[in-house]
Motif scaffolding. Structure first.
Motif, PDB file in Angstrom:
ATOM      1  N   ALA A 202       0.827  -1.205   0.000  1.00  0.00           N
ATOM      2  CA  ALA A 202       0.000   0.000   0.000  1.00  0.00           C
ATOM      3  C   ALA A 202       0.860   1.253   0.000  1.00  0.00           C
ATOM      4  O   ALA A 202       0.576   2.228  -0.710  1.00  0.00           O
ATOM      5  N   ALA A 203       1.946   1.246   0.777  1.00  0.00           N
ATOM      6  CA  ALA A 203       2.858   2.389   0.790  1.00  0.00           C
ATOM      7  C   ALA A 203       3.510   2.587  -0.575  1.00  0.00           C
ATOM      8  O   ALA A 203       3.734   3.724  -1.017  1.00  0.00           O
ATOM      9  N   GLY A 204       3.792   1.477  -1.266  1.00  0.00           N
ATOM     10  CA  GLY A 204       4.360   1.587  -2.607  1.00  0.00           C
ATOM     11  C   GLY A 204       3.416   2.274  -3.579  1.00  0.00           C
ATOM     12  O   GLY A 204       3.844   3.059  -4.438  1.00  0.00           O
ATOM     13  N   LEU A 205       2.118   2.006  -3.448  1.00  0.00           N
ATOM     14  CA  LEU A 205       1.139   2.682  -4.295  1.00  0.00           C
ATOM     15  C   LEU A 205       1.069   4.177  -3.968  1.00  0.00           C
ATOM     16  O   LEU A 205       0.968   5.017  -4.870  1.00  0.00           O
ATOM     17  N   LEU A 206       1.144   4.523  -2.681  1.00  0.00           N
ATOM     18  CA  LEU A 206       1.140   5.940  -2.306  1.00  0.00           C
ATOM     19  C   LEU A 206       2.427   6.637  -2.750  1.00  0.00           C
ATOM     20  O   LEU A 206       2.434   7.853  -2.945  1.00  0.00           O
ATOM     21  N   GLN A 207       3.515   5.858  -2.887  1.00  0.00           N
ATOM     22  CA  GLN A 207       4.773   6.446  -3.357  1.00  0.00           C
ATOM     23  C   GLN A 207       4.636   7.040  -4.750  1.00  0.00           C
ATOM     24  O   GLN A 207       5.373   7.951  -5.119  1.00  0.00           O
ATOM     25  N   TRP A 208       3.689   6.511  -5.558  1.00  0.00           N
ATOM     26  CA  TRP A 208       3.519   7.062  -6.911  1.00  0.00           C
ATOM     27  C   TRP A 208       3.196   8.551  -6.852  1.00  0.00           C
ATOM     28  O   TRP A 208       3.797   9.352  -7.584  1.00  0.00           O
ATOM     29  N   SER A 209       2.272   8.924  -6.001  1.00  0.00           N
ATOM     30  CA  SER A 209       1.939  10.344  -5.898  1.00  0.00           C
ATOM     31  C   SER A 209       3.095  11.128  -5.298  1.00  0.00           C
ATOM     32  O   SER A 209       3.409  12.239  -5.740  1.00  0.00           O
ATOM     33  N   GLN A 210       3.759  10.548  -4.302  1.00  0.00           N
ATOM     34  CA  GLN A 210       4.849  11.263  -3.635  1.00  0.00           C
ATOM     35  C   GLN A 210       6.026  11.504  -4.577  1.00  0.00           C
ATOM     36  O   GLN A 210       6.555  12.620  -4.660  1.00  0.00           O
ATOM     37  N   VAL A 211       6.435  10.457  -5.284  1.00  0.00           N
ATOM     38  CA  VAL A 211       7.571  10.599  -6.203  1.00  0.00           C
ATOM     39  C   VAL A 211       7.226  11.554  -7.342  1.00  0.00           C
ATOM     40  O   VAL A 211       8.016  12.420  -7.725  1.00  0.00           O
ATOM     41  N   GLY A 212       6.021  11.397  -7.903  1.00  0.00           N
ATOM     42  CA  GLY A 212       5.635  12.268  -9.019  1.00  0.00           C
ATOM     43  C   GLY A 212       5.597  13.727  -8.623  1.00  0.00           C
ATOM     44  O   GLY A 212       6.133  14.592  -9.324  1.00  0.00           O
ATOM     45  N   MET A 213       4.977  14.030  -7.484  1.00  0.00           N
ATOM     46  CA  MET A 213       4.849  15.420  -7.054  1.00  0.00           C
ATOM     47  C   MET A 213       6.209  15.991  -6.643  1.00  0.00           C
ATOM     48  O   MET A 213       6.534  17.140  -6.954  1.00  0.00           O
ATOM     49  N   ASN A 214       7.019  15.192  -5.939  1.00  0.00           N
ATOM     50  CA  ASN A 214       8.313  15.702  -5.499  1.00  0.00           C
ATOM     51  C   ASN A 214       9.243  15.960  -6.679  1.00  0.00           C
ATOM     52  O   ASN A 214       9.949  16.968  -6.735  1.00  0.00           O
ATOM     53  N   THR A 215       9.243  15.036  -7.642  1.00  0.00           N
ATOM     54  CA  THR A 215      10.163  15.151  -8.769  1.00  0.00           C
ATOM     55  C   THR A 215       9.806  16.314  -9.687  1.00  0.00           C
ATOM     56  O   THR A 215      10.695  17.024 -10.179  1.00  0.00           O
ATOM     57  N   PHE A 216       8.519  16.548  -9.908  1.00  0.00           N
ATOM     58  CA  PHE A 216       8.121  17.499 -10.943  1.00  0.00           C
ATOM     59  C   PHE A 216       7.419  18.745 -10.418  1.00  0.00           C
ATOM     60  O   PHE A 216       6.944  19.557 -11.217  1.00  0.00           O
ATOM     61  N   LEU A 217       7.352  18.923  -9.105  1.00  0.00           N
ATOM     62  CA  LEU A 217       6.693  20.119  -8.579  1.00  0.00           C
ATOM     63  C   LEU A 217       7.367  21.386  -9.093  1.00  0.00           C
ATOM     64  O   LEU A 217       6.698  22.333  -9.532  1.00  0.00           O
ATOM     65  N   MET A 218       8.695  21.419  -9.032  1.00  0.00           N
ATOM     66  CA  MET A 218       9.411  22.610  -9.513  1.00  0.00           C
ATOM     67  C   MET A 218       9.163  22.844 -10.999  1.00  0.00           C
ATOM     68  O   MET A 218       8.956  23.986 -11.436  1.00  0.00           O
ATOM     69  N   GLY A 228       8.549  32.295 -11.325  1.00  0.00           N
ATOM     70  CA  GLY A 228       9.991  32.431 -11.413  1.00  0.00           C
ATOM     71  C   GLY A 228      10.684  31.329 -10.632  1.00  0.00           C
ATOM     72  O   GLY A 228      10.096  30.723  -9.724  1.00  0.00           O
ATOM     73  N   TYR A 229      11.950  31.093 -10.953  1.00  0.00           N
ATOM     74  CA  TYR A 229      12.695  30.010 -10.304  1.00  0.00           C
ATOM     75  C   TYR A 229      12.792  30.240  -8.795  1.00  0.00           C
ATOM     76  O   TYR A 229      12.604  29.323  -7.996  1.00  0.00           O
ATOM     77  N   ALA A 230      13.074  31.460  -8.385  1.00  0.00           N
ATOM     78  CA  ALA A 230      13.214  31.755  -6.959  1.00  0.00           C
ATOM     79  C   ALA A 230      11.895  31.545  -6.213  1.00  0.00           C
ATOM     80  O   ALA A 230      11.854  30.932  -5.138  1.00  0.00           O
ATOM     81  N   ALA A 231      10.793  32.039  -6.782  1.00  0.00           N
ATOM     82  CA  ALA A 231       9.485  31.871  -6.141  1.00  0.00           C
ATOM     83  C   ALA A 231       9.109  30.404  -6.048  1.00  0.00           C
ATOM     84  O   ALA A 231       8.574  29.941  -5.023  1.00  0.00           O
ATOM     85  N   ALA A 232       9.397  29.634  -7.100  1.00  0.00           N
ATOM     86  CA  ALA A 232       9.089  28.206  -7.081  1.00  0.00           C
ATOM     87  C   ALA A 232       9.913  27.486  -6.022  1.00  0.00           C
ATOM     88  O   ALA A 232       9.400  26.591  -5.332  1.00  0.00           O
TER      89      ALA A 232
END
Length: 343
Positions: A202-218, A228-232
């Protein structure tokens, strides 16, 4: 917390450099996702081994060897001039830094009784967004001033700090707590415990949202929402800070209720709803779109302490290192393609 923050500054903080990696190496979004995922892949390859070693040798020596090795690998990351070479160095650094994840969780399991363990693991898990948040603010500034080499040297310093603090303070837990048995005692090996398999899956399935959001939020904030880069970078750090508060609050509440898994399920439902809302609002550029995105990110990052606390109590102290290692391995294995597919 210091040892864990050193790991997180690499694994969760590196996406703050995503726009610079994209510009420097002319990467597509899937290629950027692969590069940023290499630290997590390295952790996945070794965290179970580190957990077994922590059960056998104790937390101190495992954290010192692993964090010290990660420091060397991060210094080595200043030499490659290609994305392939850089990814290899980051992967090795992640493989070595996995020691702090398994060993620090085991230490908390040994030092605190069940009535305090959720809060203690929440604080330890708070180190994840603390490390990521500090990296989110510092790494872009350092990279813009001193280049990517300067950013990786800063990460090496943080990892070395984790090794030093671990060497000084990670002593053995109190014998009275070590000898106490968990109310839910697992089989001889966590690999044979079906409850840990279900929870880690179950944690592995929740990791999909965590990894996706963390990797591409910026990337989403800069390239799709026009910030802007600084604001982001500041918003990225704020998300990490709020996530840390949420992890501590979740652990404290689970101590009060003496129930871990129902809270974990509640977070899963909240994450699903928040991601659907965020997806709908990304169709337009507005403050509401950004707010929905940030809320989904905070919730996606906030559940880990509950999962670790439940795994600890399923396994018992004698197998806690192996249980944390197996949990981390299965969780990352299930989310292995996330960053590439999201990109």
């Amino acid at each position: 917390m210091v040892a864990q923050a050193g790991v997180s500054s690499l694994q969760q903080g590196l996406p703050a450099l995503g726009p610079l990696f994209r510009e420097t190496f002319s990467l597509s979004l899937p290629a950027l996702g692969a590069l940023l995922a290499t630290a997590s892949w390295g952790v996945m390859l070794t965290i179970y081994i580190w957990g077994r070693l922590a059960d056998r040798w104790g937390e101190r020596i495992v954290v010192v060897i692993g964090s010290g090795g990660a420091t060397i690998a991060l210094i080595g990351a200043t030499f490659p001039d290609s994305a392939w070479g850089l990814g290899l160095s980051i992967c090795v650094a992640g493989a070595m830094s996995g020691s702090a994840i398994a060993a620090s969780g085991r230490a908390v399991m040994g030092w605190f009784p069940r009535s305090e363990r959720g809060l203690a693991l929440g604080l330890r898990q708070m180190a994840v967004p603390i490390g990521a948040g500090l990296a989110g603010i510092a790494l872009p500034a350092i990279a813009l001033r001193f280049g990517l080499d300067g950013a990786f040297l800063a990460l090496a310093v943080l990892s070395f700090a984790g090794a030093i603090v671990g060497a000084i303070y990670l002593g053995p837990p109190p014998p009275a707590l070590t000898s106490a048995r968990s109310p839910q005692q697992a089989s001889a090996s966590p690999v044979r415990d079906t409850a840990i398999w279900r929870l880690s899956g179950a944690a592995g399935l929740l990791q999909w949202s965590q990894v996706g959001m963390n990797t591409f939020l910026m990337i989403i904030l800069v390239e799709y929402q026009g910030l802007g880069y600084a604001a982001a970078a500041i918003l990225f750090a704020c998300v990490q800070a709020l996530s840390g508060v949420m992890r501590v609050a979740a652990g404290w509440l689970s101590d009060r209720k003496s129930r871990r898994v129902p809270h974990f399920v509640g977070y899963a439902v909240a994450i699903a709803i928040s991601l659907l809302v965020a997806a709908a609002f990304q169709l337009v550029h507005s403050p509401v779109s950004v707010a929905a995105l940030l809320l989904a990110s905070v919730l996606s990052f906030s559940w880990n302490g509950l999962a670790f606390a439940a795994v600890a109590e399923f396994s018992g102290i004698q197998r806690a290192g192996a249980a944390f290692g197996f949990h981390g391995t299965l969780m990352r294995l299930m989310s292995l393609p996330t960053a590439i597919l999201f990109g």
